[in-house]
Design a protein around this motif. Sequence first.
Motif: not given
Length: 119
Positions: A106-111
């Motif tokens: 689950h990669p971060s939405v914020q980067g």
Amino acid sequence: MALRGVWQLQKLIVSYCDWGGSSRGIRAFMESHLPKFKENNPQLDVVTELIRGQHPHLKALYRNKNERVVCVKNLTPEDVLLHATRLRNALGRKVVKLRTRHVTQHPSVQGTWTTAVKF
């Protein structure tokens, strides 16, 4: 290292040459440190092997049928003991190279966070 209470290293083969200068450190290791190493590790089968005209090496045979070979030419007895201890502590698994530095489902939405971020 022990996996579920079982030591993974079964056999350690110490190969050396009785004539070559690159085996000087491992010959000193066999006289000074090897008896104590055998005494401290009764679960381990330590075998010495004379191979004339070859550089010295340590060969580790693990329970999962893998083996590792470490060249110890021109090393001091303390360095040879360090390599033997590292081989004893290893699990014997193959080294798997990761494709990326950061692995997640689950990669971060914020980067990805970095040290260069300024607030």
